[in-house]
Design a protein around this motif. Structure first.
Motif, PDB file in Angstrom:
ATOM      1  N   ALA A   1      10.497  67.859  54.751  1.00 51.88           N
ATOM      2  CA  ALA A   1       9.537  68.613  53.944  1.00 51.88           C
ATOM      3  C   ALA A   1       8.436  67.709  53.407  1.00 51.88           C
ATOM      4  N   ARG A   2       8.774  66.491  53.018  1.00 54.90           N
ATOM      5  CA  ARG A   2       7.784  65.580  52.423  1.00 54.90           C
ATOM      6  C   ARG A   2       6.687  65.203  53.412  1.00 54.90           C
TER       7      ARG A   2
ATOM      8  N   ALA B   1      11.859  73.572  56.187  1.00 57.31           N
ATOM      9  CA  ALA B   1      12.561  72.352  55.799  1.00 57.31           C
ATOM     10  C   ALA B   1      13.161  72.480  54.403  1.00 57.31           C
ATOM     11  N   MET B   2      12.441  73.111  53.484  1.00 62.72           N
ATOM     12  CA  MET B   2      12.959  73.289  52.127  1.00 62.72           C
ATOM     13  C   MET B   2      14.157  74.239  52.113  1.00 62.72           C
TER      14      MET B   2
ATOM     15  N   ASP C   1      -0.451  63.276  46.037  1.00 65.26           N
ATOM     16  CA  ASP C   1      -0.515  63.798  44.670  1.00 65.26           C
ATOM     17  C   ASP C   1      -0.057  65.257  44.601  1.00 65.26           C
ATOM     18  N   PHE C   2       0.859  65.645  45.461  1.00 69.38           N
ATOM     19  CA  PHE C   2       1.351  67.016  45.539  1.00 69.38           C
ATOM     20  C   PHE C   2       1.835  67.514  44.178  1.00 69.38           C
ATOM     21  N   CYS C   3       1.474  68.760  43.873  1.00 68.35           N
ATOM     22  CA  CYS C   3       1.885  69.396  42.614  1.00 68.35           C
ATOM     23  C   CYS C   3       2.335  70.816  42.924  1.00 68.35           C
ATOM     24  N   MET C   4       3.398  71.269  42.263  1.00 61.17           N
ATOM     25  CA  MET C   4       3.878  72.636  42.440  1.00 61.17           C
ATOM     26  C   MET C   4       4.128  73.270  41.086  1.00 61.17           C
TER      27      MET C   4
ATOM     28  N   LEU D   1      10.249  66.891  45.122  1.00 62.66           N
ATOM     29  CA  LEU D   1      11.087  67.937  45.691  1.00 62.66           C
ATOM     30  C   LEU D   1      12.525  67.863  45.206  1.00 62.66           C
ATOM     31  N   ALA D   2      13.019  66.659  44.952  1.00 60.74           N
ATOM     32  CA  ALA D   2      14.376  66.530  44.422  1.00 60.74           C
ATOM     33  C   ALA D   2      14.481  67.190  43.048  1.00 60.74           C
TER      34      ALA D   2
END
Length: 221
Positions: free
Chosen positions: A120-121, A111-112, A127-130, A141-142
């Motif tokens: 993708a979300r 998806a990304m 609390d997603f972190c990258m 993601l934006a």
């Protein structure tokens, strides 16, 4: 090994299996090798595919501790009707199996790559972190898409290995392979190494960490 005792008090059994009757190890007289036999008791409702995932995970966990080749490890699964299981004076129903983390990771990355942020979300925890090379930390993601516009026009991944590890906090998936795409000036690149690490919580990706050689490849021109 004692029967597994669930810490959950609701009427839905959260763990994928509610009891491991025993771990037995026999020794081959001729070779002196351990031959573990694990019995798992499940409430009926899990598919053969889900039980196969469980069996592979148990086999890997046992092989990491007991000196036995996977071919010497036996896992036997016993299904029980919900009416035959009671805890705390209440009959219980099986909870849905957790999604396959490898399928989740591939779906998210596909998806990304297509820049379908909505799709993708769906795979991400609240609390997603990258964390990306250079210690760049992002949560949206934006924000990642905007950041990537300063580095390349497009990028795709070729996977060489995908490995899953089981932890008490949740599964961890490592992907490795190479990157290909276009730099900002339109020139192409390929064969750039990468490793992605995905940690899961509650069946969703909670943490993504990325390592790659893009900076070195860009410096070489």
């Amino acid at each position: 090994m004692e029967r597994f005792s669930s810490p959950f008090n609701d009427a839905e059994e959260r763990p994928l299996f509610f009891g491991a009757r025993g771990l037995y190890c026999f020794e081959e007289a001729s070779e002196g090798k351990a031959m573990p036999i694990i019995e798992v008791h499940l409430i009926e409702g899990y598919s053969d595919t889900e039980k196969a995932r469980l069996g592979v995970a148990i086999t890997g966990a046992v092989a990491s501790v007991v000196p036995a080749h996977p071919d010497q490890i036996t896992v036997m699964t016993h299904d029980h009707p919900p009416g035959n299981y009671m805890r705390g004076g209440t009959q219980r129903n099986p909870a849905p199996a957790q999604p396959d983390p490898v399928v989740q990771v591939r779906g998210y990355l596909d998806a990304m790559e297509a820049r379908d942020l909505g799709a993708a979300r769906v795979y991400l925890a609240e609390d997603f972190c990258m964390t990306f090379p250079g210690g760049v930390v992002m949560h949206d993601l934006a924000e990642l898409v905007e950041w990537s516009k300063t580095r390349y026009r497009n990028v795709s991944k070729t996977f060489e290995t995908i490995d899953t590890a089981t932890t008490l906090e949740g599964p961890v998936v490592h992907c490795s392979g190479t990157l290909s795409g276009e730099w900002l000036d339109g020139t192409s690149f390929e064969g750039i190494r990468f490793i992605d690490r995905f940690a899961f919580e509650g069946g969703l990706i909670a943490d993504q960490r990325v390592w790659n050689d893009m900076a070195e490849a860009r410096a070489r021109g």
